[in-house]
Design a protein around this motif. Sequence first.
Motif, PDB file in Angstrom:
ATOM      1  N   TYR A 125       0.836  -1.188   0.000  1.00 17.03           N
ATOM      2  CA  TYR A 125       0.000   0.000   0.000  1.00 17.03           C
ATOM      3  C   TYR A 125       0.873   1.241   0.000  1.00 17.03           C
ATOM      4  O   TYR A 125       1.817   1.361   0.761  1.00 17.03           O
ATOM      5  CB  TYR A 125      -0.911  -0.006   1.231  1.00 17.03           C
ATOM      6  N   LYS A 154     -12.402   3.445  -4.664  1.00 17.84           N
ATOM      7  CA  LYS A 154     -13.309   2.314  -4.482  1.00 17.84           C
ATOM      8  C   LYS A 154     -13.488   1.606  -5.819  1.00 17.84           C
ATOM      9  O   LYS A 154     -13.777   2.237  -6.835  1.00 17.84           O
ATOM     10  CB  LYS A 154     -14.647   2.819  -3.946  1.00 17.84           C
ATOM     11  N   ASP A 187     -15.546  -1.571  -7.666  1.00 17.40           N
ATOM     12  CA  ASP A 187     -16.592  -2.591  -7.584  1.00 17.40           C
ATOM     13  C   ASP A 187     -16.731  -3.244  -8.950  1.00 17.40           C
ATOM     14  O   ASP A 187     -16.011  -2.895  -9.885  1.00 17.40           O
ATOM     15  CB  ASP A 187     -17.911  -2.003  -7.075  1.00 17.40           C
ATOM     16  N   GLU A 192     -14.690 -11.589  -5.797  1.00 13.88           N
ATOM     17  CA  GLU A 192     -14.036 -11.148  -4.559  1.00 13.88           C
ATOM     18  C   GLU A 192     -12.523 -11.071  -4.731  1.00 13.88           C
ATOM     19  O   GLU A 192     -11.897 -10.090  -4.326  1.00 13.88           O
ATOM     20  CB  GLU A 192     -14.388 -12.100  -3.411  1.00 13.88           C
ATOM     21  N   ASP A 193     -11.945 -12.098  -5.338  1.00 11.39           N
ATOM     22  CA  ASP A 193     -10.486 -12.130  -5.524  1.00 11.39           C
ATOM     23  C   ASP A 193     -10.011 -11.049  -6.492  1.00 11.39           C
ATOM     24  O   ASP A 193      -8.996 -10.393  -6.242  1.00 11.39           O
ATOM     25  CB  ASP A 193     -10.036 -13.505  -6.012  1.00 11.39           C
ATOM     26  N   LEU A 219     -11.526  -8.181  -7.212  1.00  6.43           N
ATOM     27  CA  LEU A 219     -11.675  -6.873  -6.569  1.00  6.43           C
ATOM     28  C   LEU A 219     -10.567  -6.617  -5.552  1.00  6.43           C
ATOM     29  O   LEU A 219     -10.033  -5.508  -5.484  1.00  6.43           O
ATOM     30  CB  LEU A 219     -13.053  -6.756  -5.913  1.00  6.43           C
ATOM     31  N   THR A 220     -10.207  -7.629  -4.785  1.00 10.46           N
ATOM     32  CA  THR A 220      -9.121  -7.482  -3.814  1.00 10.46           C
ATOM     33  C   THR A 220      -7.810  -7.192  -4.531  1.00 10.46           C
ATOM     34  O   THR A 220      -7.059  -6.287  -4.146  1.00 10.46           O
ATOM     35  CB  THR A 220      -8.995  -8.754  -2.952  1.00 10.46           C
ATOM     36  N   PHE A 221      -7.537  -7.948  -5.581  1.00 14.69           N
ATOM     37  CA  PHE A 221      -6.299  -7.763  -6.332  1.00 14.69           C
ATOM     38  C   PHE A 221      -6.242  -6.390  -6.993  1.00 14.69           C
ATOM     39  O   PHE A 221      -5.237  -5.675  -6.894  1.00 14.69           O
ATOM     40  CB  PHE A 221      -6.155  -8.880  -7.380  1.00 14.69           C
ATOM     41  N   GLY A 258      -7.835  -3.735  -6.124  1.00 10.78           N
ATOM     42  CA  GLY A 258      -7.707  -2.735  -5.062  1.00 10.78           C
ATOM     43  C   GLY A 258      -6.262  -2.579  -4.618  1.00 10.78           C
ATOM     44  O   GLY A 258      -5.782  -1.463  -4.395  1.00 10.78           O
ATOM     45  N   ALA A 259      -5.549  -3.711  -4.513  1.00 10.01           N
ATOM     46  CA  ALA A 259      -4.135  -3.653  -4.144  1.00 10.01           C
ATOM     47  C   ALA A 259      -3.318  -2.978  -5.238  1.00 10.01           C
ATOM     48  O   ALA A 259      -2.425  -2.169  -4.953  1.00 10.01           O
ATOM     49  CB  ALA A 259      -3.598  -5.065  -3.878  1.00 10.01           C
ATOM     50  N   SER A 302      -3.978   0.729  -4.980  1.00 13.62           N
ATOM     51  CA  SER A 302      -3.273   1.299  -3.837  1.00 13.62           C
ATOM     52  C   SER A 302      -1.783   1.459  -4.105  1.00 13.62           C
ATOM     53  O   SER A 302      -1.153   2.367  -3.571  1.00 13.62           O
ATOM     54  CB  SER A 302      -3.467   0.415  -2.599  1.00 13.62           C
TER      55      SER A 302
END
Length: 103
Positions: free
Chosen positions: A4, A12, A14, A84-85, A87-89, A91-92, A95
């Motif tokens: 991060y 955000k 989605d 889910e995976d 979106l998490t990836f 997002g990282a 960041s």
Amino acid sequence: MLRYNSKMPVQKIDSGSIVCSSGDIPFARLHDDLLAIDQRAGYCYSLNPSAARIWELIPSPIAVRTVCAIICKEFGVEEQECTEDVLTFLGALASAGLVRVAD
């Protein structure tokens, strides 16, 4: 590993978001993985095959739901888990300053 960057505002993401790579750091293939070194930040990024495929899909703006549909089909992953995976990836990546989210 993605770290991060506290100087980057977190956007955000989605399934309806449109994302694309920032193009700041070139990645190179090493076997099934993608590798890059960000000398400015002092980070080394290593993407496994599924993460590498996501990276290959985002050089131009693309909807997250489209990325998920492709990953589900190519990797045989269930939609909910994939979303889910992904979106998490993403997002990282955002960041770390590697992905932009369209307005």
